[in-house]
Design a protein around this motif. Structure first.
Motif, PDB file in Angstrom:
ATOM      1  N   TYR A  21      61.669 -48.900 -55.385  1.00  0.00           N
ATOM      2  CA  TYR A  21      61.549 -48.394 -53.976  1.00  0.00           C
ATOM      3  C   TYR A  21      61.237 -49.535 -53.086  1.00  0.00           C
ATOM      4  O   TYR A  21      61.843 -49.432 -51.862  1.00  0.00           O
ATOM      5  N   ARG A  22      60.237 -50.466 -53.058  1.00  0.00           N
ATOM      6  CA  ARG A  22      60.154 -51.630 -52.295  1.00  0.00           C
ATOM      7  C   ARG A  22      61.456 -52.284 -52.162  1.00  0.00           C
ATOM      8  O   ARG A  22      61.870 -52.881 -50.810  1.00  0.00           O
ATOM      9  N   ILE A  25      63.961 -50.558 -49.839  1.00  0.00           N
ATOM     10  CA  ILE A  25      63.579 -50.383 -48.368  1.00  0.00           C
ATOM     11  C   ILE A  25      63.934 -51.827 -47.865  1.00  0.00           C
ATOM     12  O   ILE A  25      64.398 -51.969 -46.850  1.00  0.00           O
ATOM     13  N   ASP A  26      63.530 -53.040 -48.493  1.00  0.00           N
ATOM     14  CA  ASP A  26      63.711 -54.471 -48.005  1.00  0.00           C
ATOM     15  C   ASP A  26      65.072 -54.586 -47.863  1.00  0.00           C
ATOM     16  O   ASP A  26      65.633 -55.131 -46.940  1.00  0.00           O
ATOM     17  N   TYR A  28      67.541 -52.530 -47.490  1.00  0.00           N
ATOM     18  CA  TYR A  28      68.297 -51.633 -46.518  1.00  0.00           C
ATOM     19  C   TYR A  28      67.928 -52.109 -45.094  1.00  0.00           C
ATOM     20  O   TYR A  28      68.666 -52.317 -44.130  1.00  0.00           O
ATOM     21  N   HIS A  29      66.686 -52.815 -44.732  1.00  0.00           N
ATOM     22  CA  HIS A  29      66.262 -53.189 -43.665  1.00  0.00           C
ATOM     23  C   HIS A  29      66.960 -54.397 -43.165  1.00  0.00           C
ATOM     24  O   HIS A  29      67.613 -54.658 -42.387  1.00  0.00           O
ATOM     25  N   HIS A  37      65.314 -46.467 -42.695  1.00  0.00           N
ATOM     26  CA  HIS A  37      64.998 -46.413 -44.061  1.00  0.00           C
ATOM     27  C   HIS A  37      66.118 -45.864 -44.817  1.00  0.00           C
ATOM     28  O   HIS A  37      66.627 -44.739 -44.289  1.00  0.00           O
ATOM     29  N   PRO A  38      66.096 -46.156 -46.227  1.00  0.00           N
ATOM     30  CA  PRO A  38      67.358 -45.456 -47.145  1.00  0.00           C
ATOM     31  C   PRO A  38      67.044 -44.118 -47.350  1.00  0.00           C
ATOM     32  O   PRO A  38      65.787 -43.788 -47.753  1.00  0.00           O
TER      33      PRO A  38
END
Length: 241
Positions: A21-22, A25-26, A28-29, A37-38
């Protein structure tokens, strides 16, 4: 672009699901917008009995649980599913063809990455269910990639620390040092030209992209990258099942 939702079968084990998950997010950013956010749905399984079954060679409980989890993700709106665990891909080939949504394989994604990087004889660190499993080796063998497996007792030790430490979120510097010693030994004795982290928790203890000049194929990171490709509609190999 149509809205896409990624479904994750997680919880096997929880530490790697958090890491997925981390990473999502990273990534996708980095590729879209830090304020965006994804779209992700996580279906977290109770891993205790599933892991015990996989280790014992009884795949049916995992097959049933993963198949049910994927259908629940589909019902919740996911357009594609992945399993956030390498060992649990021992049931991928039986679950994916019957699933109502496509699935993305961590093993085939890692094989594609090895080919793209020119790695043809990688060492593999993973629990025994993976290093000894035909389900993991098959795509690599078909691609002409020879996996370099640790010999006994090193393979037994990696299996032990994976199940006893890494799955529990325990990270020890002494364990990291020994893993790197084993890698150096495999490079010297077998000509390993890279390292596959064949268990998603291994990236928690070996996070660097290279060690002593050897490229690391982080299966979890590769899986996430292809997932982001799908979410953003970018060109990619697409689903595997």
């Amino acid at each position: 672009m149509d809205a896409r939702i990624l479904g994750i079968v997680g919880g096997i084990g929880p530490e790697s699901t958090l890491d997925y998950y981390r990473r999502l997010i990273d990534a996708y950013h980095a590729r879209r917008d830090p304020r965006s956010h994804p779209p992700v749905i996580i279906n977290s399984l109770d891993s205790g009995s599933l892991i015990a079954g996989l280790v014992a060679g009884d795949l049916e409980p995992a097959r049933r649980s993963v198949a049910t989890a994927v259908e629940q993700l589909a019902a919740a709106g996911a357009g594609i599913a992945l399993i956030a665990s390498v060992a649990t891909h021992s049931v991928f080939e039986t679950v994916a063809p019957a699933a109502s949504i496509p699935m993305l394989s961590i093993i085939r994604a890692t094989c594609r990455a090895a080919l793209a990087a020119g790695i043809r004889q990688p060492a593999i660190f993973a629990p025994r269910v993976t290093t000894e499993g035909a389900f993991f080796a098959r795509p690599f063998e078909a691609a002409g990639i020879a996996l370099v497996r640790p010999a006994e007792p090193e393979g037994a030790w990696i299996n032990e620390i994976y199940l006893g430490e890494l799955l529990q979120g325990v990270i020890r510097e002494s364990t990291r040092a020994r893993l790197l010693e084993i890698l150096a030994e495999l490079r010297g004795s077998s000509g390993a030209d890279g390292l596959i982290l064949g268990g998603t928790e291994l990236s928690l203890i070996l996070p660097e992209p290279t060690y002593d000049g050897l490229p690391v194929l982080n299966a979890a990171a590769i899986h996430v990258a292809e997932s982001i490709d799908w979410l953003l509609g970018a060109d990619s190999p697409g689903p595997d099942g």
